[in-house]
Design a protein around this motif. Structure first.
Motif, PDB file in Angstrom:
ATOM      1  N   UNK A  89       0.828  -1.213   0.000  1.00  0.00           N
ATOM      2  CA  UNK A  89       0.000   0.000   0.000  1.00  0.00           C
ATOM      3  C   UNK A  89       0.858   1.257   0.000  1.00  0.00           C
ATOM      4  N   UNK A  90       0.355   2.268  -0.680  1.00  0.00           N
ATOM      5  CA  UNK A  90       0.979   3.599  -0.655  1.00  0.00           C
ATOM      6  C   UNK A  90       0.055   4.606   0.035  1.00  0.00           C
ATOM      7  N   UNK A  91      -1.154   4.167   0.359  1.00  0.00           N
ATOM      8  CA  UNK A  91      -2.167   5.075   0.892  1.00  0.00           C
ATOM      9  C   UNK A  91      -3.151   4.253   1.718  1.00  0.00           C
ATOM     10  N   UNK A  92      -4.065   4.931   2.399  1.00  0.00           N
ATOM     11  CA  UNK A  92      -5.172   4.228   3.066  1.00  0.00           C
ATOM     12  C   UNK A  92      -6.342   5.171   3.253  1.00  0.00           C
ATOM     13  N   UNK A  93      -7.541   4.609   3.167  1.00  0.00           N
ATOM     14  CA  UNK A  93      -8.745   5.344   3.544  1.00  0.00           C
ATOM     15  C   UNK A  93      -8.775   5.455   5.068  1.00  0.00           C
ATOM     16  N   UNK A  94      -9.329   6.534   5.558  1.00  0.00           N
ATOM     17  CA  UNK A  94      -9.514   6.703   6.998  1.00  0.00           C
ATOM     18  C   UNK A  94     -10.928   7.238   7.229  1.00  0.00           C
TER      19      UNK A  94
END
Ligand code: PGA
Length: 246
Positions: A89-94
């Motif tokens: 992953x390079x990102x994530x939803x929060x």
């Protein structure tokens, strides 16, 4: 150049094998275009499959749907930011609306998750949005401001790493969406919130989400306030998704 992000939130759909198949078909139709990015948020178990299949293709980003705020520990069923990163992953939803309203996630928790992601050089995509009764009572901007308070205390450099997705709860999975004008009003408010904390207006990236489909995506993206879309239902079918991105 302004960004145009097409982000697919697969929610609890598509396991690793389904994801590999999806990416195979999608990539056979995909051509990189300057300024356009395609982001995939698969289930955690499918992160490595998507990251490997995407194989660093230009314009493609892979992210987790959720992470815990601690790096490790006795938190059965959770994954941490460094684990998501290790899985590709390079990102994530929060703070997706389903996390908030089905699993009881609080603004305090979303704030800690954003900080965990920033600590591990992952891009947080903070989801905000009001419920129907809150919109009807005219409280939309207050609700969004309360959710943005999760970012309180971050400096301009950190805030500049954060993407916001405005997703009115009443528009998610319902077939209803905000008009481009309604979305633009909230996006403008969010942009001003960031600008007041030192982030240049053109730098802030704000996505719209909630029942975005191939037949309504164009007027949304024609609105200069909207830098991209976060899509659930229409992102899990490879034909629909390829059409939307094209
Ligand atoms: P939807 O979901 O496109 O199915 O409305 C959007 C989201 O939950 O991110």
């Amino acid at each position: 150049m302004s960004r145009r992000i097409f982000a697919g939130n697969w929610k609890m759909h598509l396991g690793p094998e389904d994801a590999r198949q999806f990416l195979k078909v999608f990539l056979s139709r995909y051509r990189h275009e300057a300024g356009r990015e395609v982001w995939f948020f698969p289930a955690a178990v499918a992160l490595p499959a998507v990251a490997e299949a995407a194989g660093g293709r230009a314009g493609i980003v892979v992210g987790a749907q959720n992470v815990h705020w601690e790096d490790q520990g006795a938190f059965t069923g959770e994954i941490s930011a460094p684990m998501a990163r290790q899985a590709g992953a390079q990102a994530a939803l929060v703070g997706h609306s389903e996390r908030r309203h089905i699993f009881g996630e609080t603004d305090e928790q979303t704030g800690r998750k954003v900080r965990a992601l920033l600590r591990h050089q992952l891009t947080p995509v903070l989801c905000v949005g009001e419920k129907l009764e809150e919109r009807e009572q005219g409280h939309t901007l207050q609700v969004v401001e309360g959710q943005l308070a999760a970012l309180a205390g971050l400096d301009a450099a950190a805030l500049g790493q954060v993407i916001v997705a405005y997703e009115p709860v009443w528009a998610i999975g319902t077939g209803k969406n905000a008009t481009p004008k309604d979305a633009a009003e909230v996006h403008g408010f969010i942009r001003a919130w960031f600008a007041a904390r030192g982030v240049a207006e053109r730098h802030t990236t704000i996505l719209y989400g909630g029942s975005v489909k191939p037949d309504n995506v164009k007027p949304l993206l024609a609105e200069p306030e909207i830098n991209g879309v976060l899509v659930g239902g229409a992102s899990v079918n490879v034909a629909t998704w390829s059409e939307m991105v094209r």
